[in-house]
Design a protein around this motif. Sequence first.
Motif, PDB file in Angstrom:
ATOM      1  N   THR A 184      -1.772  -6.858  14.479  1.00 53.28           N
ATOM      2  CA  THR A 184      -1.958  -6.682  13.039  1.00 53.28           C
ATOM      3  C   THR A 184      -0.934  -5.667  12.554  1.00 53.28           C
ATOM      4  O   THR A 184      -0.616  -4.698  13.246  1.00 53.28           O
ATOM      5  N   ASN A 185      -0.410  -5.903  11.363  1.00 51.96           N
ATOM      6  CA  ASN A 185       0.592  -5.012  10.795  1.00 51.96           C
ATOM      7  C   ASN A 185      -0.061  -3.944   9.930  1.00 51.96           C
ATOM      8  O   ASN A 185      -1.079  -4.191   9.295  1.00 51.96           O
ATOM      9  N   ASP A 186       0.565  -2.785   9.885  1.00 57.24           N
ATOM     10  CA  ASP A 186       0.169  -1.699   8.995  1.00 57.24           C
ATOM     11  C   ASP A 186       0.638  -2.081   7.588  1.00 57.24           C
ATOM     12  O   ASP A 186       1.840  -2.129   7.326  1.00 57.24           O
ATOM     13  N   GLN A 187      -0.307  -2.373   6.693  1.00 55.66           N
ATOM     14  CA  GLN A 187       0.045  -2.872   5.363  1.00 55.66           C
ATOM     15  C   GLN A 187       0.813  -1.841   4.523  1.00 55.66           C
ATOM     16  O   GLN A 187       1.634  -2.214   3.690  1.00 55.66           O
ATOM     17  N   ASN A 188       0.563  -0.552   4.752  1.00 54.22           N
ATOM     18  CA  ASN A 188       1.345   0.480   4.045  1.00 54.22           C
ATOM     19  C   ASN A 188       2.816   0.417   4.454  1.00 54.22           C
ATOM     20  O   ASN A 188       3.710   0.535   3.620  1.00 54.22           O
ATOM     21  N   LYS A 189       3.053   0.220   5.748  1.00 50.65           N
ATOM     22  CA  LYS A 189       4.424   0.118   6.246  1.00 50.65           C
ATOM     23  C   LYS A 189       5.103  -1.132   5.689  1.00 50.65           C
ATOM     24  O   LYS A 189       6.274  -1.089   5.294  1.00 50.65           O
ATOM     25  N   VAL A 190       4.364  -2.253   5.620  1.00 49.17           N
ATOM     26  CA  VAL A 190       4.922  -3.489   5.069  1.00 49.17           C
ATOM     27  C   VAL A 190       5.312  -3.272   3.609  1.00 49.17           C
ATOM     28  O   VAL A 190       6.402  -3.675   3.181  1.00 49.17           O
ATOM     29  N   GLU A 191       4.450  -2.626   2.830  1.00 49.17           N
ATOM     30  CA  GLU A 191       4.741  -2.383   1.411  1.00 49.17           C
ATOM     31  C   GLU A 191       5.939  -1.451   1.230  1.00 49.17           C
ATOM     32  O   GLU A 191       6.770  -1.673   0.344  1.00 49.17           O
ATOM     33  N   GLU A 192       6.054  -0.431   2.092  1.00 47.98           N
ATOM     34  CA  GLU A 192       7.224   0.452   2.041  1.00 47.98           C
ATOM     35  C   GLU A 192       8.499  -0.327   2.355  1.00 47.98           C
ATOM     36  O   GLU A 192       9.536  -0.136   1.706  1.00 47.98           O
ATOM     37  N   LEU A 193       8.428  -1.198   3.340  1.00 54.33           N
ATOM     38  CA  LEU A 193       9.588  -2.025   3.686  1.00 54.33           C
ATOM     39  C   LEU A 193       9.936  -2.989   2.556  1.00 54.33           C
ATOM     40  O   LEU A 193      11.111  -3.221   2.277  1.00 54.33           O
ATOM     41  N   MET A 194       8.928  -3.533   1.895  1.00 51.28           N
ATOM     42  CA  MET A 194       9.183  -4.425   0.768  1.00 51.28           C
ATOM     43  C   MET A 194       9.968  -3.687  -0.322  1.00 51.28           C
ATOM     44  O   MET A 194      10.935  -4.231  -0.865  1.00 51.28           O
ATOM     45  N   ASP A 195       9.558  -2.463  -0.620  1.00 52.46           N
ATOM     46  CA  ASP A 195      10.285  -1.663  -1.620  1.00 52.46           C
ATOM     47  C   ASP A 195      11.719  -1.421  -1.175  1.00 52.46           C
ATOM     48  O   ASP A 195      12.664  -1.590  -1.949  1.00 52.46           O
ATOM     49  N   SER A 196      11.886  -1.035   0.086  1.00 56.32           N
ATOM     50  CA  SER A 196      13.217  -0.740   0.608  1.00 56.32           C
ATOM     51  C   SER A 196      14.105  -1.990   0.609  1.00 56.32           C
ATOM     52  O   SER A 196      15.258  -1.948   0.173  1.00 56.32           O
ATOM     53  N   ILE A 197      13.575  -3.099   1.098  1.00 57.07           N
ATOM     54  CA  ILE A 197      14.346  -4.338   1.161  1.00 57.07           C
ATOM     55  C   ILE A 197      14.730  -4.804  -0.237  1.00 57.07           C
ATOM     56  O   ILE A 197      15.848  -5.278  -0.461  1.00 57.07           O
ATOM     57  N   SER A 198      13.826  -4.636  -1.191  1.00 58.53           N
ATOM     58  CA  SER A 198      14.120  -5.018  -2.580  1.00 58.53           C
ATOM     59  C   SER A 198      15.266  -4.191  -3.153  1.00 58.53           C
ATOM     60  O   SER A 198      16.080  -4.696  -3.927  1.00 58.53           O
ATOM     61  N   GLN A 199      15.317  -2.912  -2.776  1.00 59.74           N
ATOM     62  CA  GLN A 199      16.319  -2.006  -3.330  1.00 59.74           C
ATOM     63  C   GLN A 199      17.654  -2.056  -2.600  1.00 59.74           C
ATOM     64  O   GLN A 199      18.706  -2.101  -3.232  1.00 59.74           O
ATOM     65  N   ILE A 200      17.616  -2.026  -1.268  1.00 62.39           N
ATOM     66  CA  ILE A 200      18.876  -1.898  -0.512  1.00 62.39           C
ATOM     67  C   ILE A 200      19.086  -2.983   0.536  1.00 62.39           C
ATOM     68  O   ILE A 200      20.061  -2.954   1.271  1.00 62.39           O
ATOM     69  N   GLY A 201      18.158  -3.933   0.627  1.00 57.14           N
ATOM     70  CA  GLY A 201      18.295  -4.999   1.614  1.00 57.14           C
ATOM     71  C   GLY A 201      17.815  -4.557   2.985  1.00 57.14           C
ATOM     72  O   GLY A 201      17.518  -3.391   3.220  1.00 57.14           O
ATOM     73  N   LEU A 202      17.739  -5.504   3.882  1.00 57.31           N
ATOM     74  CA  LEU A 202      17.315  -5.221   5.256  1.00 57.31           C
ATOM     75  C   LEU A 202      18.422  -4.454   5.974  1.00 57.31           C
ATOM     76  O   LEU A 202      19.570  -4.890   6.007  1.00 57.31           O
ATOM     77  N   GLN A 203      18.084  -3.310   6.529  1.00 64.47           N
ATOM     78  CA  GLN A 203      19.078  -2.459   7.178  1.00 64.47           C
ATOM     79  C   GLN A 203      19.239  -2.754   8.665  1.00 64.47           C
ATOM     80  O   GLN A 203      20.313  -2.577   9.225  1.00 64.47           O
ATOM     81  N   VAL A 204      18.163  -3.184   9.329  1.00 67.15           N
ATOM     82  CA  VAL A 204      18.203  -3.441  10.766  1.00 67.15           C
ATOM     83  C   VAL A 204      17.693  -4.859  11.011  1.00 67.15           C
ATOM     84  O   VAL A 204      16.559  -5.173  10.663  1.00 67.15           O
ATOM     85  N   PRO A 205      18.512  -5.733  11.592  1.00 70.80           N
ATOM     86  CA  PRO A 205      18.059  -7.100  11.850  1.00 70.80           C
ATOM     87  C   PRO A 205      16.907  -7.127  12.855  1.00 70.80           C
ATOM     88  O   PRO A 205      16.791  -6.233  13.697  1.00 70.80           O
ATOM     89  N   ILE A 206      16.077  -8.166  12.768  1.00 70.29           N
ATOM     90  CA  ILE A 206      15.024  -8.321  13.765  1.00 70.29           C
ATOM     91  C   ILE A 206      15.622  -8.968  15.010  1.00 70.29           C
ATOM     92  O   ILE A 206      16.621  -9.669  14.937  1.00 70.29           O
ATOM     93  N   ASP A 207      15.012  -8.704  16.161  1.00 65.78           N
ATOM     94  CA  ASP A 207      15.462  -9.307  17.415  1.00 65.78           C
ATOM     95  C   ASP A 207      14.793 -10.663  17.591  1.00 65.78           C
ATOM     96  O   ASP A 207      13.571 -10.793  17.422  1.00 65.78           O
TER      97      ASP A 207
END
Length: 123
Positions: free
Chosen positions: A55-78
């Motif tokens: 299960t994912n930490d929903q707070n972390k997902v929401e923080e990432l959504m904000d970051s990705i919206s603003q500056i894009g994905l910084q680290v690719p997934i493996d």
Amino acid sequence: MVSLTMQAPNSLRTFSVSASSNGSPSPTSRGNIGGPVILELPLDKIRRPLLRTRTNDQNKVEELMDSISQIGLQVPIDVLEVDGVYYGFSGCHRYEAHQRLGLPTIRCKVRRGTKETLRHHLR
């Protein structure tokens, strides 16, 4: 010196990646065999076999959504590619953030593997 290339279907965006410890340009005569490559993959082409066990930490997902919206994905997934099928075992929060943002693709660091490698990841 490392230079990475990978054949992929024409519908996928490909990024060329080179690295050198001394900053020298990569030689064009030497190709890469088996190293990772950065690709932009459709989310629906990445299988997530461990999705039901985590299960994912929903707070972390929401923080990432904000970051990705603003500056894009910084680290690719493996991602592991076995016989043309892509499997994701890490980057769960980044993957879900892309899903929830409605983004069709995600930047991935793709490594080729064997069925034995896949079995090892599923243990």
